[in-house]
Design an enzyme around this catalytic site. Sequence first.
Site, mmCIF file in Angstrom:
data_model
loop_
_atom_site.group_PDB
_atom_site.id
_atom_site.type_symbol
_atom_site.label_atom_id
_atom_site.label_comp_id
_atom_site.label_asym_id
_atom_site.label_seq_id
_atom_site.Cartn_x
_atom_site.Cartn_y
_atom_site.Cartn_z
ATOM 1 N N GLU A 1 0.846 -1.193 0.000
ATOM 2 C CA GLU A 1 0.000 0.000 0.000
ATOM 3 C C GLU A 1 0.887 1.251 0.000
ATOM 4 O OE1 GLU A 1 -2.172 0.126 3.654
ATOM 5 O OE2 GLU A 1 -3.605 1.648 2.968
ATOM 6 N N LYS B 1 -9.329 2.721 -2.161
ATOM 7 C CA LYS B 1 -9.633 2.074 -0.875
ATOM 8 C C LYS B 1 -10.935 2.633 -0.280
ATOM 9 C CE LYS B 1 -7.233 1.051 3.536
ATOM 10 N NZ LYS B 1 -5.977 1.370 4.302
ATOM 11 N N CYS C 1 -5.409 -3.402 2.587
ATOM 12 C CA CYS C 1 -5.159 -3.327 4.035
ATOM 13 C C CYS C 1 -6.418 -3.492 4.880
ATOM 14 C CB CYS C 1 -4.440 -2.010 4.342
ATOM 15 S SG CYS C 1 -3.543 -2.000 5.915
#
Lengths: 300, 300
Positions: free
Chosen positions: A42, A120, A153
Amino acid sequence: MTRIACCQLTVQPADPAGNGARATAAASAAVAAGAQLVVLPETATSGLPFADRAEALASALRPDDPLLDRWAEVVRGRDAVLVVGFAELGGSDADPAGDRPIFNSAALFDGSGLRGIYRKTHLWDQEKLFFAPGSQPPPVFDTALGRIGVAICYDIEFPELTRSMALAGADVLAVPTAWPVVPHPADEPTPEVVIAKAAARVNRMAIATCDRTGSTRGQDWTGGTVVIGPDGWVAALPGEDDVAVAEVDLTLARDKTLTPLAHLFDDRRPELYAEVAALTRREASGPDEPAGPGVVQPSV
Amino acid sequence: MTRIACCQLTVQPADPAGNGARATAAASAAVAAGAQLVVLPETATSGLPFADRAEALASALRPDDPLLDRWAEVVRGRDAVLVVGFAELGGSDADPAGDRPIFNSAALFDGSGLRGIYRKTHLWDQEKLFFAPGSQPPPVFDTALGRIGVAICYDIEFPELTRSMALAGADVLAVPTAWPVVPHPADEPTPEVVIAKAAARVNRMAIATCDRTGSTRGQDWTGGTVVIGPDGWVAALPGEDDVAVAEVDLTLARDKTLTPLAHLFDDRRPELYAEVAALTRREASGPDEPAGPGVVQPSV
């Protein structure tokens, strides 16, 4: 079998060019070594946390940034896939810089070039101060290697999300991460790895996470990179070179049969989950509010 | 703090009276030793698998069976709760025996007596040959100890279910189980325990499982009893007496705050899970069907 390589990196703050070059080099080396699916961390170019919005803006990439072209070149013309996380500059160049959203994104490249960018949707903690959340669900890309879902994540700590991606047909999730070190028993893996293993097991779907290493402004990263097979067990952890490599049979993810009378998906009872959800306690309720009568569901 | 005791048992086939007496004795001993929440295994009186339907019928209990009264007496008048699994005879005594459904059930008793019976909704494998599935979602009971959800074994391998129970306010899940031994790496816990730990962690909810031990007709049981705290870590495994005992702070489950900017429930994006679910591949599709165009969701 599909050869998966997750190349964890130490990302330097405020050095997007250097980080970008190191990410490209790591991906190229993995492909040269035979990897078919390569996952990088990330925010592999920008790092996290940011000192301020100016640093975030300065390290954010537009989707037409030449660095993305270089990443595309790593796998162009090959039966290979690269997934890499980066801070993405949204909006238009005509917008004032102060108004432009920045997304915590991941791009997926295959032999044909850039296939898509995921922004995200579950921002962790102070990411909310710098990033705008994505508005589209995590994608599942049909590729020469199989169906590859992309999540980032904290996303995979929401079991509804990983289940949804499995139901959408994902054979494997490629998951750029930046997991901060949190307390955990010495004889246990980090909690994120436990969560990823369970998500793989209950969905019979491989999960390849790629973490950051080292520390940034006092924040230590777990180096929690792991390749998990569709059986839910660890297939590879990173070696001394910070690369985790495993051969994984992604075709196993296509059949959710457990026994002739048990099936991971067919045994679901969605109508009941909706019914329990209807009992959901009011979101604004405090911790000490007594349970309403609807919470109790005796059958006698 | 709440003292939780899970008393795993070896259950003998076709001996409901003996099994029932052993279950009562184990629960009584646990309460005498100070346990507040006592969990016993799935099908603690009947065992599993059955030789045939006649055995299943002979070992199934009606909700007014005197054994349930004896279980109620174990905790009556106390701030204590007992959860125990048993084969439940459904229907009416006026029905032909051949027509009466048998459920894989669990009863919850507290100081006031029998609070309710849950009928397992996710039947595992050959259970489907003998049991009818429950039609009601797993309950969450408001008790003197906190809000206790009841699920049975395979139920908790469905992350939508455990999430739903957490959203319904459960502080702890009491989970009678009968986990068959399955292959797993020597350095890993059984897969069911990994799944339970993840469910506890992502929901900040304690989970107390109580397994069977020994073997039945060639089927070995894992003895996978475990008390998991709301932090997702193992609080207790069974000792040589086959009882796992832990003091667990169930009040921790009431606050889902991770950081001032992160919250286990508020960070959910339910609208996105629904959107991914809309991409769900046709259930009847074979393993080799190519992905539809709707599966790919690029943002560029």
